[in-house]
Design a protein around this motif. Structure first.
Motif, short mmCIF file in Angstrom:
data_model
loop_
_atom_site.label_atom_id
_atom_site.label_comp_id
_atom_site.label_asym_id
_atom_site.label_seq_id
_atom_site.Cartn_x
_atom_site.Cartn_y
_atom_site.Cartn_z
N UNK A 8 0.83 -1.21 0.00
CA UNK A 8 0.00 0.00 0.00
C UNK A 8 0.86 1.25 0.00
N UNK A 9 2.07 1.16 0.54
CA UNK A 9 2.92 2.34 0.67
C UNK A 9 3.64 2.69 -0.62
N UNK A 10 3.51 1.88 -1.68
CA UNK A 10 4.23 2.13 -2.91
C UNK A 10 3.30 2.76 -3.94
N UNK A 11 3.86 3.63 -4.79
CA UNK A 11 3.11 4.19 -5.90
C UNK A 11 2.03 5.14 -5.46
N UNK A 12 1.08 5.44 -6.37
CA UNK A 12 -0.04 6.31 -6.01
C UNK A 12 -0.84 5.75 -4.85
N UNK A 13 -1.45 6.63 -4.08
CA UNK A 13 -2.29 6.17 -2.98
C UNK A 13 -3.47 5.37 -3.50
N UNK A 14 -4.02 5.78 -4.63
CA UNK A 14 -5.11 5.06 -5.29
C UNK A 14 -5.06 5.38 -6.77
N UNK A 15 -5.53 4.45 -7.57
CA UNK A 15 -5.61 4.71 -9.01
C UNK A 15 -6.64 3.81 -9.64
N UNK A 16 -7.17 4.27 -10.76
CA UNK A 16 -8.11 3.49 -11.56
C UNK A 16 -7.54 3.37 -12.97
N UNK A 17 -7.72 2.19 -13.57
CA UNK A 17 -7.26 1.96 -14.93
C UNK A 17 -8.42 1.41 -15.77
N UNK A 18 -8.81 2.18 -16.80
CA UNK A 18 -9.84 1.76 -17.75
C UNK A 18 -11.08 1.24 -17.03
N UNK A 19 -11.58 2.06 -16.11
CA UNK A 19 -12.67 1.63 -15.24
C UNK A 19 -14.02 1.75 -15.94
N UNK A 20 -14.74 0.63 -15.96
CA UNK A 20 -16.10 0.59 -16.51
C UNK A 20 -17.03 0.07 -15.43
N UNK A 21 -18.24 0.64 -15.37
CA UNK A 21 -19.26 0.11 -14.47
C UNK A 21 -20.62 0.18 -15.15
N UNK A 22 -21.20 -0.99 -15.37
CA UNK A 22 -22.52 -1.07 -15.99
C UNK A 22 -23.52 -1.57 -14.96
N UNK A 23 -24.74 -1.07 -15.05
CA UNK A 23 -25.84 -1.55 -14.22
C UNK A 23 -26.94 -2.08 -15.13
N UNK A 24 -27.36 -3.32 -14.90
CA UNK A 24 -28.35 -3.94 -15.76
C UNK A 24 -27.69 -4.64 -16.94
N UNK A 25 -28.51 -5.21 -17.80
CA UNK A 25 -27.99 -5.98 -18.93
C UNK A 25 -28.74 -5.64 -20.20
N UNK A 26 -28.09 -5.97 -21.30
CA UNK A 26 -28.73 -5.81 -22.60
C UNK A 26 -29.03 -4.36 -22.93
N UNK A 27 -30.14 -4.16 -23.61
CA UNK A 27 -30.50 -2.81 -24.05
C UNK A 27 -30.87 -1.88 -22.92
N UNK A 28 -31.20 -2.46 -21.75
CA UNK A 28 -31.58 -1.63 -20.60
C UNK A 28 -30.40 -1.26 -19.72
N UNK A 29 -29.20 -1.71 -20.09
CA UNK A 29 -28.02 -1.46 -19.26
C UNK A 29 -27.69 0.03 -19.22
N UNK A 30 -27.29 0.48 -18.04
CA UNK A 30 -26.83 1.86 -17.86
C UNK A 30 -25.32 1.83 -17.68
N UNK A 31 -24.61 2.58 -18.50
CA UNK A 31 -23.15 2.61 -18.42
C UNK A 31 -22.74 3.81 -17.58
N UNK A 32 -22.49 3.57 -16.30
CA UNK A 32 -22.19 4.67 -15.37
C UNK A 32 -20.76 5.17 -15.53
N UNK A 33 -19.83 4.27 -15.83
CA UNK A 33 -18.43 4.65 -16.09
C UNK A 33 -18.00 4.03 -17.40
#
Length: 250
Positions: A8-33
Motif C-alpha cells: 500500500x505504501x508504494x506508488x499512487x495512494x489510489x488509481x483506476x485503470x480503464x474503469x467501466x461500471x454497468x448496471x443492468x444488462x442488454x439494451x436496458x443497461x446503464x453505463x455509469x463509467x
C-alpha cells in the motif's frame, strides 16, 4: 495481510485503470463509467465533480471498494483491490481506507464513542478507546464521547462521521458530498478539517461535491460527464470551477 500493507505504501495512494461500471444488462443497461483512468498521489486533495448522472459517485464507490467495476482495475498502492476476495478486501478497507457519507449514517441510540467504534466492533475487534479519543479530539469533539447524535448539531454529527472514518488512521479518505447536508459556515469547518488532514497528516482525500466553493479547497478538480473524465483542473478557484460547470451544463 502484512504484505498487502507494505504494498500500500508504494506508488499512487489510489488509481483506476480503464474503469467501466454497468448496471443492468442488454439494451436496458446503464453505463455509469466508460473507461476512466486516474491517479491520486499521496498527500493530495482531489474533488470529483460533474452533472447529475455523470458517474462521480459510482467512481468514488469503485475507488473505495464499496462497488466492483464491471471491468478495469482499482489499485491502492501496489495492491489491485478490484480483484481481491471480499473478505480480504474488507480487511484492507477497514485498516487503510475511510469513507464519509453525506447522510452521516450514525446510530441514534449509540453514544458518539460507540458510533466511532462501530466499524471495528462489527469486524470483531476490541475497541481502542485511546484511538477513539484521539480521533474525536482531531475533529474538535473532545469530551463529547458520551453524547448521542441527537444532542449534536448537523455539523457535529458530520464530525463524528469523519472521526469514525479516521479512527483506523486511513491513508486514503473518500468523502461523498460531505457538506451537502450542512449550512455554508458549518460546511467550511468540515472542509477545513479535510484540508488539514491532507496538509498536516499527509492523508490523501478524494471528495465528490457539486459545490464550486467546496471544490476550491482541493488541489485539483476532475470533471466527469456521461461516465467519462472530460477535464482536469489544477489549483482550482470557485470561479474557474463554476465556469467549467456552466460550459458543461451542470
Amino acid at each position: 495481510m502484512a504484505e498487502m500493507t507494505k504494498d500500500f505504501a508504494t506508488g499512487p495512494a489510489a488509481l483506476a485503470r480503464d474503469l467501466h461500471r454497468d448496471y443492468g444488462r442488454g439494451g436496458a443497461a446503464v453505463r455509469a463509467l466508460r473507461g476512466v483512468s486516474v491517479d491520486f498521489a499521496p498527500g493530495t486533495f482531489t474533488a470529483v465533480m460533474g452533472p447529475s448522472g455523470s458517474g462521480k459517485t459510482t467512481l468514488l464507490h469503485c475507488l473505495a471498494g464499496i462497488d466492483r467495476p464491471t471491468r478495469g482495475s482499482v489499485f491502492w498502492g501496489g495492491v489491485e483491490v478490484s480483484r481481491l476476495p471480499e473478505r480480504r478486501l474488507a480487511q484492507l478497507r477497514r485498516s487503510r481506507v475511510g469513507f464519509v457519507f453525506q447522510a452521516f449514517n450514525l446510530m441514534p441510540a449509540m453514544t458518539v464513542a460507540q458510533n466511532v467504534e462501530l466499524p471495528g466492533r462489527l469486524a470483531g475487534e476490541r475497541p481502542d478507546r485511546e484511538r477513539v479519543r484521539e480521533a474525536l479530539a482531531r475533529v474538535g469533539l473532545a469530551g463529547r464521547e458520551r453524547h448521542r447524535p441527537g444532542q449534536l448539531s448537523g455539523g457535529q454529527q458530520q464530525r463524528v462521521a469523519i472521526a469514525r472514518a479516521l479512527v483506523c488512521r486511513p491513508q486514503v479518505l473518500f468523502a461523498d458530498e460531505p457538506t451537502g447536508a450542512l449550512d455554508r459556515t458549518t460546511g467550511h469547518e468540515v472542509l477545513d478539517l479535510l484540508r488539514s488532514g491532507v496538509d498536516q497528516e499527509g492523508q490523501t482525500c478524494v471528495m465528490v461535491t457539486h459545490d464550486p466553493v467546496a471544490a476550491a479547497y482541493a488541489d485539483r478538480v476532475l470533471l466527469l460527464a456521461d461516465g467519462v473524465l472530460v477535464e482536469e483542473l489544477s489549483r482550482p478557484t470557485a470561479a474557474r470551477v463554476g465556469e467549467l460547470l456552466s460550459r458543461m451544463g451542470g
